[in-house]
Scaffold this active site. Structure first.
Site, PDB file in Angstrom:
ATOM      1  N   PHE A  11       0.822  -1.214   0.000  1.00  0.00           N
ATOM      2  CA  PHE A  11       0.000   0.000   0.000  1.00  0.00           C
ATOM      3  C   PHE A  11       0.864   1.275   0.000  1.00  0.00           C
ATOM      4  O   PHE A  11       0.846   2.068  -0.952  1.00  0.00           O
ATOM      5  CB  PHE A  11      -0.923  -0.068   1.226  1.00  0.00           C
ATOM      6  CG  PHE A  11      -1.582   1.211   1.634  1.00  0.00           C
ATOM      7  CD1 PHE A  11      -2.202   2.033   0.696  1.00  0.00           C
ATOM      8  CD2 PHE A  11      -1.619   1.596   2.979  1.00  0.00           C
ATOM      9  CE1 PHE A  11      -2.829   3.219   1.080  1.00  0.00           C
ATOM     10  CE2 PHE A  11      -2.243   2.765   3.370  1.00  0.00           C
ATOM     11  CZ  PHE A  11      -2.839   3.582   2.431  1.00  0.00           C
ATOM     12  N   ASP A  33      10.480  -6.731  -3.610  1.00  0.00           N
ATOM     13  CA  ASP A  33       9.259  -7.148  -2.906  1.00  0.00           C
ATOM     14  C   ASP A  33       9.065  -8.641  -3.086  1.00  0.00           C
ATOM     15  O   ASP A  33       9.234  -9.176  -4.178  1.00  0.00           O
ATOM     16  CB  ASP A  33       8.051  -6.368  -3.461  1.00  0.00           C
ATOM     17  CG  ASP A  33       6.840  -6.433  -2.544  1.00  0.00           C
ATOM     18  OD1 ASP A  33       6.367  -7.560  -2.278  1.00  0.00           O
ATOM     19  OD2 ASP A  33       6.374  -5.372  -2.088  1.00  0.00           O
ATOM     20  N   ASP A  59      13.006 -11.838  -1.246  1.00  0.00           N
ATOM     21  CA  ASP A  59      12.732 -11.763   0.187  1.00  0.00           C
ATOM     22  C   ASP A  59      13.820 -10.924   0.867  1.00  0.00           C
ATOM     23  O   ASP A  59      15.018 -11.182   0.658  1.00  0.00           O
ATOM     24  CB  ASP A  59      12.746 -13.204   0.726  1.00  0.00           C
ATOM     25  CG  ASP A  59      12.258 -13.325   2.147  1.00  0.00           C
ATOM     26  OD1 ASP A  59      12.355 -12.339   2.911  1.00  0.00           O
ATOM     27  OD2 ASP A  59      11.789 -14.416   2.498  1.00  0.00           O
ATOM     28  N   THR A 123       6.139   2.923  12.762  1.00  0.00           N
ATOM     29  CA  THR A 123       4.738   3.211  13.083  1.00  0.00           C
ATOM     30  C   THR A 123       4.556   3.812  14.483  1.00  0.00           C
ATOM     31  O   THR A 123       5.374   3.559  15.380  1.00  0.00           O
ATOM     32  CB  THR A 123       3.932   1.886  12.993  1.00  0.00           C
ATOM     33  OG1 THR A 123       2.697   2.016  13.673  1.00  0.00           O
ATOM     34  CG2 THR A 123       4.671   0.722  13.656  1.00  0.00           C
ATOM     35  N   ASP A 124       3.463   4.549  14.654  1.00  0.00           N
ATOM     36  CA  ASP A 124       3.133   5.087  15.991  1.00  0.00           C
ATOM     37  C   ASP A 124       2.847   3.964  16.992  1.00  0.00           C
ATOM     38  O   ASP A 124       2.910   4.186  18.205  1.00  0.00           O
ATOM     39  CB  ASP A 124       1.931   6.048  15.912  1.00  0.00           C
ATOM     40  CG  ASP A 124       0.641   5.421  15.383  1.00  0.00           C
ATOM     41  OD1 ASP A 124       0.676   4.266  14.906  1.00  0.00           O
ATOM     42  OD2 ASP A 124      -0.413   6.102  15.422  1.00  0.00           O
ATOM     43  N   GLU A 125       2.540   2.772  16.475  1.00  0.00           N
ATOM     44  CA  GLU A 125       2.141   1.675  17.371  1.00  0.00           C
ATOM     45  C   GLU A 125       3.286   1.216  18.270  1.00  0.00           C
ATOM     46  O   GLU A 125       3.047   0.561  19.279  1.00  0.00           O
ATOM     47  CB  GLU A 125       1.569   0.504  16.571  1.00  0.00           C
ATOM     48  CG  GLU A 125       0.337   0.905  15.782  1.00  0.00           C
ATOM     49  CD  GLU A 125      -0.459  -0.260  15.223  1.00  0.00           C
ATOM     50  OE1 GLU A 125      -0.418  -1.345  15.802  1.00  0.00           O
ATOM     51  OE2 GLU A 125      -1.108  -0.045  14.182  1.00  0.00           O
ATOM     52  N   TYR A 147       2.768  -7.519  16.192  1.00  0.00           N
ATOM     53  CA  TYR A 147       3.156  -6.624  15.083  1.00  0.00           C
ATOM     54  C   TYR A 147       3.990  -5.451  15.592  1.00  0.00           C
ATOM     55  O   TYR A 147       5.111  -5.224  15.141  1.00  0.00           O
ATOM     56  CB  TYR A 147       1.907  -6.094  14.350  1.00  0.00           C
ATOM     57  CG  TYR A 147       2.182  -4.852  13.508  1.00  0.00           C
ATOM     58  CD1 TYR A 147       3.024  -4.913  12.400  1.00  0.00           C
ATOM     59  CD2 TYR A 147       1.629  -3.608  13.845  1.00  0.00           C
ATOM     60  CE1 TYR A 147       3.289  -3.768  11.640  1.00  0.00           C
ATOM     61  CE2 TYR A 147       1.898  -2.467  13.095  1.00  0.00           C
ATOM     62  CZ  TYR A 147       2.724  -2.552  11.996  1.00  0.00           C
ATOM     63  OH  TYR A 147       3.008  -1.421  11.257  1.00  0.00           O
ATOM     64  N   SER A 150       7.377  -6.379  16.965  1.00  0.00           N
ATOM     65  CA  SER A 150       8.388  -6.691  15.942  1.00  0.00           C
ATOM     66  C   SER A 150       8.874  -5.406  15.257  1.00  0.00           C
ATOM     67  O   SER A 150      10.046  -5.279  14.910  1.00  0.00           O
ATOM     68  CB  SER A 150       7.845  -7.698  14.921  1.00  0.00           C
ATOM     69  OG  SER A 150       6.800  -7.127  14.169  1.00  0.00           O
ATOM     70  N   LYS A 151       7.977  -4.434  15.101  1.00  0.00           N
ATOM     71  CA  LYS A 151       8.407  -3.146  14.522  1.00  0.00           C
ATOM     72  C   LYS A 151       9.324  -2.411  15.505  1.00  0.00           C
ATOM     73  O   LYS A 151      10.323  -1.807  15.098  1.00  0.00           O
ATOM     74  CB  LYS A 151       7.194  -2.263  14.184  1.00  0.00           C
ATOM     75  CG  LYS A 151       6.356  -2.704  13.012  1.00  0.00           C
ATOM     76  CD  LYS A 151       7.082  -2.703  11.677  1.00  0.00           C
ATOM     77  CE  LYS A 151       7.408  -1.312  11.158  1.00  0.00           C
ATOM     78  NZ  LYS A 151       7.982  -1.376   9.772  1.00  0.00           N
ATOM     79  N   ASP A 269     -13.888  -7.494  21.233  1.00  0.00           N
ATOM     80  CA  ASP A 269     -12.745  -6.590  21.108  1.00  0.00           C
ATOM     81  C   ASP A 269     -11.468  -7.347  20.739  1.00  0.00           C
ATOM     82  O   ASP A 269     -11.311  -8.518  21.097  1.00  0.00           O
ATOM     83  CB  ASP A 269     -12.533  -5.840  22.443  1.00  0.00           C
ATOM     84  CG  ASP A 269     -11.869  -4.487  22.229  1.00  0.00           C
ATOM     85  OD1 ASP A 269     -11.565  -4.152  21.054  1.00  0.00           O
ATOM     86  OD2 ASP A 269     -11.659  -3.775  23.214  1.00  0.00           O
ATOM     87  N   ARG A 270     -10.580  -6.666  20.015  1.00  0.00           N
ATOM     88  CA  ARG A 270      -9.275  -7.230  19.674  1.00  0.00           C
ATOM     89  C   ARG A 270      -8.482  -7.487  20.953  1.00  0.00           C
ATOM     90  O   ARG A 270      -8.516  -6.652  21.876  1.00  0.00           O
ATOM     91  CB  ARG A 270      -8.552  -6.206  18.799  1.00  0.00           C
ATOM     92  CG  ARG A 270      -7.153  -6.548  18.441  1.00  0.00           C
ATOM     93  CD  ARG A 270      -6.494  -5.378  17.722  1.00  0.00           C
ATOM     94  NE  ARG A 270      -6.654  -5.433  16.284  1.00  0.00           N
ATOM     95  CZ  ARG A 270      -6.357  -4.432  15.458  1.00  0.00           C
ATOM     96  NH1 ARG A 270      -5.914  -3.277  15.934  1.00  0.00           N
ATOM     97  NH2 ARG A 270      -6.495  -4.566  14.161  1.00  0.00           N
ATOM     98  N   GLY A 272      -5.685  -7.305  23.555  1.00  0.00           N
ATOM     99  CA  GLY A 272      -4.618  -6.314  23.802  1.00  0.00           C
ATOM    100  C   GLY A 272      -4.816  -5.007  23.058  1.00  0.00           C
ATOM    101  O   GLY A 272      -3.852  -4.284  22.787  1.00  0.00           O
ATOM    102  N   HIS A 273      -6.076  -4.694  22.719  1.00  0.00           N
ATOM    103  CA  HIS A 273      -6.385  -3.535  21.869  1.00  0.00           C
ATOM    104  C   HIS A 273      -5.914  -2.223  22.498  1.00  0.00           C
ATOM    105  O   HIS A 273      -6.431  -1.820  23.551  1.00  0.00           O
ATOM    106  CB  HIS A 273      -7.892  -3.480  21.639  1.00  0.00           C
ATOM    107  CG  HIS A 273      -8.284  -2.785  20.395  1.00  0.00           C
ATOM    108  ND1 HIS A 273      -9.588  -2.678  19.982  1.00  0.00           N
ATOM    109  CD2 HIS A 273      -7.546  -2.151  19.451  1.00  0.00           C
ATOM    110  CE1 HIS A 273      -9.641  -2.009  18.843  1.00  0.00           C
ATOM    111  NE2 HIS A 273      -8.408  -1.665  18.503  1.00  0.00           N
TER     112      HIS A 273
END
Ligand code: NAD
Length: 318
Positions: A11, A33, A59, A123-125, A147, A150-151, A269-270, A272-273
């Site tokens: 994306f 990619d 890869d 990412t902000d996450e 996710y 790992s980031k 709910d997800r 650990g959201h």
């Protein structure tokens, strides 16, 4: 200028390639990619024949391929990742492999090839959730999902290559993106395409979790700004300044498509959201970058893009 873009069929990577080809048509671009489920060469259909563009299927965890494509590259912009939180909750192993090991492989080869800049797209996450206020670049990392963990690991590795070996790394951390070519598993394209097919949209829990939204083109301009003006060894937050609850964004999409709240399906709910993500982007704004897209207009245009481009998303939902 020769750029290596990883994950350029995803994306944001594909939007970034379009962005660079428009702003710097003289640049040479190599796109590495693996073409996972999220990689889609049709995102770049209109530039396949461009002499300044080449695609290599491979890869980022494979050191032979990475070493090969890294030759004579001036700058690396690293997007390739497993990116969907829900998938990471099902099984985090591929996230660790690609996001951590893959990033390490790239950093290693970039060092050997003496690249002049390595932009690690994050990412902000990685900061985790914040009830009030906004995270700054120097704040601690407290990721919640496999996710984001790992980031965060890849961010720390990237910075360690700068500290230890002097690799010219800069990191960007951005909020939730939306726009064309987003895989229809993520909230905005999932909801638009579900509603177009008269299917309900799944809202987690109470729908009160807050995200900051940014149009993908503003994220691309932010990365390009950091590529040109950012300092080596530094981190830059990139945000759209449009914080909304999931329910608010759902209602906006319902309204644009002429549907009502009966199309909402509340789901468990997800795990650990995170409740709220929020970034303080003062650092980059002081340097002269700002988001250009008005949220409401950009969301309407995005809905229109999915209406006009059924050919793109329909095969991905079957
Ligand atoms: P995406 O899932 O749409 O695309 C990821 C791309 O990486 C795909 O083309 C895929 O084929 C490729 N890829 C995956 N594993 C690979 C591997 N092992 N080797 C080579 N290529 C591989 O992701 P996206 O939403 O475009 O996100 C791109 C980057 O931006 C990610 O690093 C993500 O963490 C970060 N980011 C995303 C958002 C967002 O809202 N989507 C926000 C902030 C940061």
């Amino acid at each position: 200028m020769k750029l290596l873009i990883t994950g350029g069929c995803g994306f944001i990577g594909s939007n970034f390639i379009h962005h660079i080809m428009e702003k710097h048509p003289e640049y040479q671009i190599i796109n590495l990619d693996k073409l996972t489920y999220a990689g889609n060469p049709s995102n770049l259909k209109n530039i396949e024949e461009n002499v300044n563009y080449s695609f290599i299927k491979g890869d980022i965890c494979d050191p032979d391929i990475v070493k090969d494509v890294m030759q004579d590259v001036d700058q690396v912009i690293h997007f390739a990742a497993e990116s969907h939180v829900d998938r990471s909750i099902e099984d985090g192993s591929v996230f660790v492999r690609t996001n951590v090991l893959g990033t390490n492989t790239l950093l290693d080869c970039a060092l050997k090839s003496e690249v002049k800049k390595f932009i690690h797209v994050s990412t902000d996450e990685v900061y985790g959730s914040i009830k009030t206020g906004s995270f700054r670049e120097e704040d601690n990392l407290e990721p919640s999902s496999p996710y984001s963990a790992s980031k965060a690991g890849s961010d720390l590795l990237a910075m360690s290559y700068h500290t230890t070996y002097g690799l010219p790394v800069s990191i960007t951390r951005c909020t939730n993106n939306f726009g064309p070519y987003q895989y229809p598993e993520k909230l905005i394209p999932l909801f638009i395409t579900n509603l177009m097919e008269d299917e309900k949209v799944p809202v987690y829990g109470t729908g009160l979790n807050v995200r900051d939204w940014i149009h993908v083109e503003d994220h691309c301009s932010g990365i390009d700004f950091v590529r040109k003006n950012g300092n080596i060894g530094e981190i830059y937050n990139i945000g759209g300044g449009s914080e909304l609850t999931n329910l608010e964004i759902t209602n906006r999409i319902l309204e644009i498509l002429g549907k009502d709240e009966s199309m909402i399906r509340y789901v468990e709910d997800r795990k650990g959201h995170d409740f709220r993500y929020s970034l303080d982007c003062t650092k980059l704004k002081k340097m002269g970058w700002k988001p250009e897209y008005d949220f409401e207009t950009a969301l309407s245009n995005t809905v229109k893009w999915y209406i006009d481009n059924r050919w793109w998303w329909e095969p991905l939902k079957r």
